[in-house]
Design an enzyme around this catalytic site. Structure first.
Site, PDB file in Angstrom:
ATOM      1  N   GLY A 271      -3.405  -5.315  -0.117  1.00 11.51           N
ATOM      2  CA  GLY A 271      -2.519  -6.469  -0.245  1.00 11.51           C
ATOM      3  C   GLY A 271      -2.279  -6.978  -1.648  1.00 11.51           C
ATOM      4  N   SER A 272      -2.443  -6.111  -2.674  1.00 11.93           N
ATOM      5  CA  SER A 272      -2.211  -6.630  -4.032  1.00 11.93           C
ATOM      6  C   SER A 272      -0.729  -6.902  -4.281  1.00 11.93           C
ATOM      7  CB  SER A 272      -2.783  -5.689  -5.089  1.00 11.93           C
ATOM      8  OG  SER A 272      -2.006  -4.531  -5.225  1.00 11.93           O
ATOM      9  N   ASN A 273       0.158  -6.097  -3.696  1.00  9.04           N
ATOM     10  CA  ASN A 273       1.593  -6.391  -3.851  1.00  9.04           C
ATOM     11  C   ASN A 273       1.972  -7.656  -3.103  1.00  9.04           C
ATOM     12  OD1 ASN A 273       3.284  -4.330  -5.421  1.00  9.04           O
ATOM     13  ND2 ASN A 273       1.872  -3.025  -4.268  1.00  9.04           N
TER      14      ASN A 273
ATOM     15  N   HIS B 149       7.154   1.886  -3.609  1.00  5.44           N
ATOM     16  CA  HIS B 149       6.503   3.196  -3.521  1.00  5.44           C
ATOM     17  C   HIS B 149       6.006   3.598  -4.917  1.00  5.44           C
ATOM     18  CE1 HIS B 149       5.609   7.121  -1.899  1.00  5.44           C
ATOM     19  NE2 HIS B 149       6.173   7.646  -2.975  1.00  5.44           N
TER      20      HIS B 149
ATOM     21  N   ASN C 222      10.984  -1.771   0.350  1.00  3.54           N
ATOM     22  CA  ASN C 222       9.661  -1.137   0.240  1.00  3.54           C
ATOM     23  C   ASN C 222       9.345  -0.862  -1.224  1.00  3.54           C
ATOM     24  OD1 ASN C 222       7.249   0.177   1.132  1.00  3.54           O
ATOM     25  ND2 ASN C 222       8.260   2.160   0.854  1.00  3.54           N
TER      26      ASN C 222
ATOM     27  N   MET D 182       1.616   1.125   6.319  1.00  6.89           N
ATOM     28  CA  MET D 182       1.453   2.566   6.483  1.00  6.89           C
ATOM     29  C   MET D 182       2.097   3.092   7.771  1.00  6.89           C
ATOM     30  SD  MET D 182       0.038   3.082   3.677  1.00  6.89           S
ATOM     31  CE  MET D 182      -0.533   4.768   3.735  1.00  6.89           C
ATOM     32  N   ARG D 183       3.287   2.602   8.073  1.00  7.12           N
ATOM     33  CA  ARG D 183       4.008   3.040   9.266  1.00  7.12           C
ATOM     34  C   ARG D 183       5.455   3.314   8.902  1.00  7.12           C
ATOM     35  NH1 ARG D 183       0.593   3.164  14.079  1.00  7.12           N
ATOM     36  NH2 ARG D 183      -1.165   1.858  13.492  1.00  7.12           N
TER      37      ARG D 183
HETATM   38  C1  GRF Z   1       0.934   0.475  -3.338  1.00  9.16           C
HETATM   39  O1  GRF Z   1       0.627   1.493  -4.238  1.00  9.16           O
HETATM   40  C2  GRF Z   1       2.347   0.620  -2.827  1.00  9.16           C
HETATM   41  O2  GRF Z   1       3.223   1.151  -3.771  1.00  9.16           O
HETATM   42  C3  GRF Z   1       2.174   1.591  -1.679  1.00  9.16           C
HETATM   43  O3  GRF Z   1       0.956   1.226  -1.084  1.00  9.16           O
HETATM   44  C4  GRF Z   1       0.115   0.599  -2.045  1.00  9.16           C
HETATM   45  C5  GRF Z   1      -0.251  -0.732  -1.497  1.00  9.16           C
HETATM   46  O4  GRF Z   1      -1.182  -1.408  -2.299  1.00  9.16           O
HETATM   47  N1  GRF Z   1       3.315   1.521  -0.790  1.00  9.16           N
HETATM   48  P1  GRF Z   1      -1.479  -2.927  -2.043  1.00  9.16           P
HETATM   49  O5  GRF Z   1      -1.980  -3.054  -0.595  1.00  9.16           O
HETATM   50  O6  GRF Z   1      -0.210  -3.697  -2.237  1.00  9.16           O
HETATM   51  O7  GRF Z   1      -2.532  -3.311  -3.022  1.00  9.16           O
END
Ligand code: GRF
Length: 201
Positions: A12-14, A111, A109, A92-93
């Site tokens: 969940g860092s994003n 990536h 999204n 992750m879906r």
């Molecule tokens: C990130 O690298 C994002 O680009 C990918 O999954 C990872 C998620 O990381 N889709 P976080 O859970 O947001 O830390």
């Protein structure tokens, strides 16, 4: 102000970067809901720390997709919360028709590669093993494919000779956090048009 819902499966860092940007007035939107397909996902705690409702919704099955019934529940929860834009942040879906129809053109999204290179899982490892000199990250609109929707913004990250998957992933992740906020702000302004795969701001 647009209402955003975040879907995430893990760390969940994003999601945290978006929540922090919203709290500091740097995001042209309000995050109303965090949903996860994993009950133990740390991202649920992250949402609650920012006083945003955070819920696990049973994905209905293991594997790449939610069941259609589960996906309908995700859409229902998002609509109930007044969500207008859906931000995937390590969800992750593969998104199916219920979400794509419920939020047509409004699912985003992030990536960790410069798409269309290295879609799918383990993008940073794929990039390192391929030997590219420049890696990076991409924010894109979501369509029915895996990491195939129109590109909103990209940020290059140089690959260093000393890089491991971990060090490269960490440097890309730092860039992800800023890129996601910038890309969402561009979209939320609403001042864009799409021609084919190209988005013009
Ligand atoms: C990130 O690298 C994002 O680009 C990918 O999954 C990872 C998620 O990381 N889709 P976080 O859970 O947001 O830390």
């Amino acid at each position: 102000m647009s209402v955003i819902g975040v879907l995430a499966s893990g760390r969940g860092s994003n999601c945290e970067a978006l929540l922090r940007a919203a709290a500091e007035g740097r995001l042209q939107g309000r995050i109303a809901l965090v949903l996860s397909d994993r009950p133990e996902a740390p991202v649920l705690e992250t949402g609650r720390r920012f006083n945003v409702p955070a819920r696990y919704i049973d994905p209905g099955r293991k594997g790449a997709r939610l069941t259609p019934e589960a996906e309908a529940q995700y859409v229902g929860a998002l609509k109930d919360a007044g969500v207008e834009w859906v931000a995937l942040a390590g969800f992750m879906r593969i998104v199916g028709p219920e979400l794509l129809n419920g939020y047509a053109g409004r699912i985003v999204n992030i990536h960790p590669s410069l798409l269309p290179a290295f879609p799918g899982l383990d993008a940073q490892r794929q990039a390192l093993e391929y030997g590219v000199r420049v890696a990076g990250c991409t924010v894109h609109l979501v369509n029915e494919g895996v990491d195939t929707g129109p590109i909103v913004l990209q940020q290059p990250v140089p690959v260093l000779p000393t890089d491991t998957v971990e060090s490269l992933s960490a440097r890309i992740l730092e860039e992800e956090h800023g890129l996601y906020v910038r890309a969402l702000n561009l979209l939320l302004k609403g001042n864009y048009r799409i021609e084919g795969r190209r988005i013009f701001f």
